[in-house]
Each structure stands twice: as C-alpha cells, then as structure tokens.
Design a protein around this motif. Sequence first.
Motif, PDB file in Angstrom:
ATOM      1  N   THR A   1      24.394   6.169 -15.469  1.00  0.00           N
ATOM      2  CA  THR A   1      25.229   7.364 -15.510  1.00  0.00           C
ATOM      3  C   THR A   1      24.826   8.282 -16.656  1.00  0.00           C
ATOM      4  N   TYR A   2      24.503   7.695 -17.796  1.00  0.00           N
ATOM      5  CA  TYR A   2      24.109   8.476 -18.974  1.00  0.00           C
ATOM      6  C   TYR A   2      22.829   9.265 -18.693  1.00  0.00           C
ATOM      7  N   LYS A   3      21.883   8.658 -18.000  1.00  0.00           N
ATOM      8  CA  LYS A   3      20.626   9.352 -17.693  1.00  0.00           C
ATOM      9  C   LYS A   3      20.824  10.495 -16.706  1.00  0.00           C
ATOM     10  N   LYS A   4      21.851  10.425 -15.863  1.00  0.00           N
ATOM     11  CA  LYS A   4      22.121  11.488 -14.897  1.00  0.00           C
ATOM     12  C   LYS A   4      22.778  12.716 -15.544  1.00  0.00           C
ATOM     13  N   MET A   5      23.349  12.550 -16.734  1.00  0.00           N
ATOM     14  CA  MET A   5      24.049  13.646 -17.400  1.00  0.00           C
ATOM     15  C   MET A   5      23.061  14.670 -17.950  1.00  0.00           C
ATOM     16  N   ASP A   6      23.565  15.911 -18.096  1.00  0.00           N
ATOM     17  CA  ASP A   6      22.727  16.903 -18.764  1.00  0.00           C
ATOM     18  C   ASP A   6      22.853  16.712 -20.280  1.00  0.00           C
ATOM     19  N   LYS A   7      22.091  17.474 -21.041  1.00  0.00           N
ATOM     20  CA  LYS A   7      21.993  17.273 -22.494  1.00  0.00           C
ATOM     21  C   LYS A   7      23.332  17.475 -23.202  1.00  0.00           C
ATOM     22  N   GLU A   8      24.126  18.460 -22.764  1.00  0.00           N
ATOM     23  CA  GLU A   8      25.416  18.707 -23.410  1.00  0.00           C
ATOM     24  C   GLU A   8      26.361  17.525 -23.220  1.00  0.00           C
ATOM     25  N   GLU A   9      26.412  17.004 -22.005  1.00  0.00           N
ATOM     26  CA  GLU A   9      27.276  15.852 -21.733  1.00  0.00           C
ATOM     27  C   GLU A   9      26.798  14.625 -22.502  1.00  0.00           C
ATOM     28  N   GLN A  10      25.487  14.436 -22.610  1.00  0.00           N
ATOM     29  CA  GLN A  10      24.960  13.318 -23.382  1.00  0.00           C
ATOM     30  C   GLN A  10      25.360  13.427 -24.846  1.00  0.00           C
ATOM     31  N   GLN A  11      25.327  14.644 -25.374  1.00  0.00           N
ATOM     32  CA  GLN A  11      25.726  14.843 -26.767  1.00  0.00           C
ATOM     33  C   GLN A  11      27.215  14.550 -26.947  1.00  0.00           C
ATOM     34  N   ASP A  12      28.038  14.965 -25.980  1.00  0.00           N
ATOM     35  CA  ASP A  12      29.468  14.657 -26.042  1.00  0.00           C
ATOM     36  C   ASP A  12      29.717  13.154 -26.015  1.00  0.00           C
ATOM     37  N   VAL A  13      28.963  12.448 -25.186  1.00  0.00           N
ATOM     38  CA  VAL A  13      29.108  10.990 -25.107  1.00  0.00           C
ATOM     39  C   VAL A  13      28.719  10.346 -26.433  1.00  0.00           C
ATOM     40  N   LYS A  14      27.634  10.824 -27.043  1.00  0.00           N
ATOM     41  CA  LYS A  14      27.204  10.279 -28.342  1.00  0.00           C
ATOM     42  C   LYS A  14      28.281  10.485 -29.401  1.00  0.00           C
ATOM     43  N   GLU A  15      28.877  11.675 -29.405  1.00  0.00           N
ATOM     44  CA  GLU A  15      29.941  11.949 -30.385  1.00  0.00           C
ATOM     45  C   GLU A  15      31.165  11.084 -30.129  1.00  0.00           C
ATOM     46  N   GLU A  16      31.500  10.914 -28.870  1.00  0.00           N
ATOM     47  CA  GLU A  16      32.676  10.106 -28.529  1.00  0.00           C
ATOM     48  C   GLU A  16      32.462   8.629 -28.881  1.00  0.00           C
ATOM     49  N   LEU A  17      31.251   8.143 -28.688  1.00  0.00           N
ATOM     50  CA  LEU A  17      30.961   6.737 -29.026  1.00  0.00           C
ATOM     51  C   LEU A  17      31.023   6.481 -30.523  1.00  0.00           C
ATOM     52  N   LYS A  18      30.865   7.515 -31.327  1.00  0.00           N
ATOM     53  CA  LYS A  18      30.946   7.369 -32.788  1.00  0.00           C
ATOM     54  C   LYS A  18      32.373   7.498 -33.303  1.00  0.00           C
ATOM     55  N   ASN A  19      33.309   7.875 -32.443  1.00  0.00           N
ATOM     56  CA  ASN A  19      34.697   8.060 -32.821  1.00  0.00           C
ATOM     57  C   ASN A  19      35.372   6.698 -33.026  1.00  0.00           C
ATOM     58  N   PRO A  20      35.942   6.434 -34.225  1.00  0.00           N
ATOM     59  CA  PRO A  20      36.547   5.116 -34.474  1.00  0.00           C
ATOM     60  C   PRO A  20      37.714   4.771 -33.542  1.00  0.00           C
ATOM     61  N   SER A  21      38.531   5.749 -33.192  1.00  0.00           N
ATOM     62  CA  SER A  21      39.657   5.427 -32.312  1.00  0.00           C
ATOM     63  C   SER A  21      39.169   5.052 -30.911  1.00  0.00           C
ATOM     64  N   PHE A  22      38.103   5.690 -30.450  1.00  0.00           N
ATOM     65  CA  PHE A  22      37.522   5.314 -29.163  1.00  0.00           C
ATOM     66  C   PHE A  22      36.991   3.881 -29.219  1.00  0.00           C
ATOM     67  N   LEU A  23      36.338   3.554 -30.327  1.00  0.00           N
ATOM     68  CA  LEU A  23      35.805   2.195 -30.470  1.00  0.00           C
ATOM     69  C   LEU A  23      36.916   1.151 -30.500  1.00  0.00           C
ATOM     70  N   LEU A  24      38.020   1.474 -31.171  1.00  0.00           N
ATOM     71  CA  LEU A  24      39.130   0.520 -31.209  1.00  0.00           C
ATOM     72  C   LEU A  24      39.748   0.336 -29.834  1.00  0.00           C
ATOM     73  N   ILE A  25      39.978   1.452 -29.138  1.00  0.00           N
ATOM     74  CA  ILE A  25      40.638   1.362 -27.835  1.00  0.00           C
ATOM     75  C   ILE A  25      39.685   0.788 -26.788  1.00  0.00           C
ATOM     76  N   PHE A  26      38.504   1.398 -26.646  1.00  0.00           N
ATOM     77  CA  PHE A  26      37.546   0.933 -25.646  1.00  0.00           C
ATOM     78  C   PHE A  26      37.020  -0.450 -26.005  1.00  0.00           C
ATOM     79  N   GLY A  27      36.612  -0.612 -27.261  1.00  0.00           N
ATOM     80  CA  GLY A  27      36.080  -1.905 -27.689  1.00  0.00           C
ATOM     81  C   GLY A  27      37.107  -3.008 -27.571  1.00  0.00           C
ATOM     82  N   GLY A  28      38.341  -2.664 -27.920  1.00  0.00           N
ATOM     83  CA  GLY A  28      39.382  -3.672 -27.826  1.00  0.00           C
ATOM     84  C   GLY A  28      39.680  -4.073 -26.407  1.00  0.00           C
ATOM     85  N   CYS A  29      39.877  -3.097 -25.553  1.00  0.00           N
ATOM     86  CA  CYS A  29      40.286  -3.417 -24.175  1.00  0.00           C
ATOM     87  C   CYS A  29      39.130  -3.935 -23.327  1.00  0.00           C
TER      88      CYS A  29
END
Length: 135
Positions: free
Chosen positions: A45-73
Amino acid sequence: MFLVKIWYDFEVIDLYFARGVHMIIIQAILIILIWAIPIFFFIKTYKKMDKEEQQDVKEELKNPSFLLIFGGCWIGFQVFITGSISEIKIIQHIGAGLVFIGFVSGCMAAFRQRHVKKGLALMLAGSIGALIYFI
C-alpha cells in the motif's frame, strides 16, 4: 494431542498431532504468516501512494500517540496471538498488556479531542477485554 479434521472427497480425515515436529512446524508457519502478511500489505500500500501521502505516513509513524495507540492495539494483539500459538505464557501476558495500554492511550486521546462517546466506547471495550482475559 492436537486434532485436525480435513475434508477430503466428502469424508472427514482426523489427523492427530502430538507435541512433536509436525506441530512445531505448523506453529512456526502460523507465526510467520501472522507477522508477514500485515507487513507485506503495508509495504504494498505504501508503494502505491504518491509522494505527499508517503510523507504524511512517515510523519504519522513518528507521532508518539500513534505509536502508543497503534503499537499497543495492533502489535500487542499480534504478540498475544503469537504467545497463544507458541504456548508461551509470558509472551501472551506481554501482548495483553500492550493491548490494554493501546486501549487506555486511545481512550485518553479520544477524551483529549473531546470525543466522549468514542472514549467511553474504547474504555468499555478495554474493560471487557481485560475482564475476559483475567477470567
């Protein structure tokens, strides 16, 4: 003793696996699939995204609250299932703890964003899950 029923030519064939090589191979295959399939689909899915969406995903993966929620669940659930398949209780407990941390983090994030119903629903789901796990 582990029983597997296989349908072959409209008959049920019972295969009995003791705690031997066959069972260990099946467990290893299941554990590999549990971890490999989501990673494969994420990369696809990541490879199918355009560059802007890939950058958004990279930023979101670095977000601590995302890591706690996603990583936890999600990762906690995978660790829990891995512990269940491999029959290692400490891995099961670690996975259950991560799932609980994920639910609590999601609940706090929902309350912080003033989504009271979503926060209460997550709190209820986490409480029911913890209750079922400890019973």
